[in-house]
Design an enzyme around this catalytic site. Structure first.
Site, PDB file in Angstrom:
ATOM      1  N   SER A 250      -3.147 -11.288   5.250  1.00  0.00           N
ATOM      2  CA  SER A 250      -3.666 -11.348   3.882  1.00  0.00           C
ATOM      3  C   SER A 250      -2.739 -12.153   2.985  1.00  0.00           C
ATOM      4  CB  SER A 250      -3.873  -9.945   3.322  1.00  0.00           C
ATOM      5  OG  SER A 250      -2.658  -9.219   3.289  1.00  0.00           O
TER       6      SER A 250
ATOM      7  N   LYS B 142       0.799  -1.214   0.000  1.00  0.00           N
ATOM      8  CA  LYS B 142       0.000   0.000   0.000  1.00  0.00           C
ATOM      9  C   LYS B 142       0.843   1.280   0.000  1.00  0.00           C
ATOM     10  CE  LYS B 142      -4.071  -1.989   0.083  1.00  0.00           C
ATOM     11  NZ  LYS B 142      -5.056  -1.812  -1.007  1.00  0.00           N
TER      12      LYS B 142
END
Length: 455
Positions: A274, A43
């Site tokens: 994740s 990110k």
């Protein structure tokens, strides 16, 4: 080689690693180590792209305020870039986010607003609705809105895709991705439709999210709940593009966390939750193939943000995500069994300073006092207060001078009714096998045991 002048210059160009210690069927499986970005996740790319896009468009003024809703890593990326560029950042985050992420955000100067993680879109406490409302109420703020911001997916079209294509020597059969905001899938599918339309995309989705079923049937269905952070949704993100997705796998929390832990044990890669979901789906896909394929997925973030959760055996046990042998007596209710070396205890001669330090370190309020595996007393915060109230120098006193020696105990064969009666009398349950100490049972331990039976 030029030396960077800012960690922003280190975002991207992350390494690729081939995994060789897993069963990948006839396939070769590669992971792109996005945990090597300076903020620790994929990110960082998105955060830099969205902030610089807002600057170019005049949406973000020098010294301005950014507001965003995030389940974690986008917030960390925004925090890093915002801190270096001098912006104030307010993040609305669901309360299931790991403590490490929250501590990291606050260390970067972020104003963290916690909200409920058990509500869906349209509820005023839902993190995206909350953040939008907060931005509307904050003069001069910019709601960056990763879920609808085209600069999100543009980051992956411009950087992640080209890097991956080059590192894989222009030979990629399948890419396994998760969907949170949808930017990774949207940007990569757009890029690979240009350079390699035959490359398939595989969706890795937490069990409870609606996206895998949406890909399979076109129906959204009703969302459940999951513990994996950062991916999975109860709606279809606008930035996602499922047209090139050929397979979708629903991965439950236990499989995701176990797979991530296996990645550390087998390959030495400390990855987040994740990443466990993505790797589990990639392994399923690879093992189902009948011919050799080159498959790639992502280590989306670093596992150092999950040390108190998925890498903590006791948290995993409390959540029912790993199982241990059931013994058919009160030992099954002991969260920290002494035989496993899990009990936090003190010795009679340990000082009250040591007692206090261990209580704070492990966030507990009472400790057994043990001598040669035999219980000689209990000491709790009330005992400490009584011993220290007249003279703080009493921190040097030994535990035996402050502990309670008259302790109610239960043998491991005692009934559940006897356990409840111990609680009713205001005591923690001390469990013994003869004279040998086995552990403590608290009310919370019993509640966790009951909750696991509902899963």
């Amino acid at each position: 080689m030029a030396i960077p002048h800012s960690v922003i210059d280190l975002i991207g160009n992350t390494p690729l690693l081939e995994l060789t210690r897993f069963d990948t069927g006839p396939c070769r499986l590669f992971v792109k180590l996005e945990n090597q970005n300076p903020g620790g996740s994929i990110k960082d790319r998105v955060a830099l792209s969205m902030i610089e896009h807002a600057e170019r468009e005049g949406l973000l003024k020098p010294g301005g305020t950014i507001v965003e809703a995030t389940a974690g890593n986008t917030g960390l990326g925004l925090a890093l870039v915002a801190a270096l560029k001098g912006y104030r950042l307010v993040l609305v985050v669901p309360d299931k986010m790991s403590r490490e992420k929250i501590f990291h955000l606050r260390a970067l100067g972020v104003e963290v607003v916690l909200t409920r993680s058990d509500v869906v879109k349209g509820h005023p406490a839902y993190y995206q609705d909350y953040a939008r409302r907060l931005a509307d109420e904050t003069p001069g703020s910019y709601y960056i809105d990763q879920f609808n911001n085209p600069a999100n997916s543009a980051a992956h079209y411009a950087t992640t895709g080209p890097e991956l294509w080059q590192q894989m020597d222009h030979d990629v059969d399948a890419i396994v991705v998760g969907v949170g905001s949808g930017g990774t899938l949207g940007g990569l599918s757009h890029y690979f439709s240009d350079v390699s339309p035959e490359t398939a995309f595989v969706l890795a989705d937490p069990d409870g999210s609606i996206l895998a079923e949406y890909q399979r049937s076109g129906e959204t269905g009703e969302a459940g709940s999951w513990l994996v952070e950062g991916i999975g949704e109860d709606f279809v993100p606008a930035l996602s593009d499922f047209r090139q997705v050929t397979h979708a796998y629903s991965i439950d929390d236990a499989e995701a966390f176990t797979t991530a832990r296996d990645l550390l044990r087998l390959e030495g890669v400390l990855a987040g939750s994740s990443s466990g979901t993505l790797l589990a789906a990639a392994l399923r896909y690879c093992q189902q193939q009948t011919e050799a394929k080159r498959v790639v997925t992502f280590v989306c973030d670093s596992g150092n943000k999950y040390l108190s959760k998925m890498y903590n055996d006791h948290w995993m046990l409390e959540q029912g995500l790993i199982k241990r042998e059931q013994l058919g007596d009160l030992r099954d209710l002991i969260a920290y069994r002494h035989d496993d070396g899990s009990t936090v205890s003190v010795a009679p001669e340990d000082t009250l300073a040591i007692v206090h330090a261990r209580m704070r370190l492990y966030d507990i309020s009472q400790l057994p006092v043990l001598e040669n595996d035999r219980l000689v007393g209990l000491i709790d915060e009330w005992d400490l207060l009584n011993s220290l109230q007249n003279n703080p120098e009493h921190f040097s006193l030994p535990a035996r001078e402050a502990m309670t020696v008259r302790v109610n105990t239960l043998q491991k064969e005692a009934s559940f009714a006897q356990l409840l009666e111990t609680f009713n009398q205001g005591h923690v349950a001390v469990i013994l096998d003869g004279d040998r100490f086995l552990g403590l049972i608290t009310r919370t331990d019993v509640l966790n045991h009951w909750r696991q039976k509902l899963r």
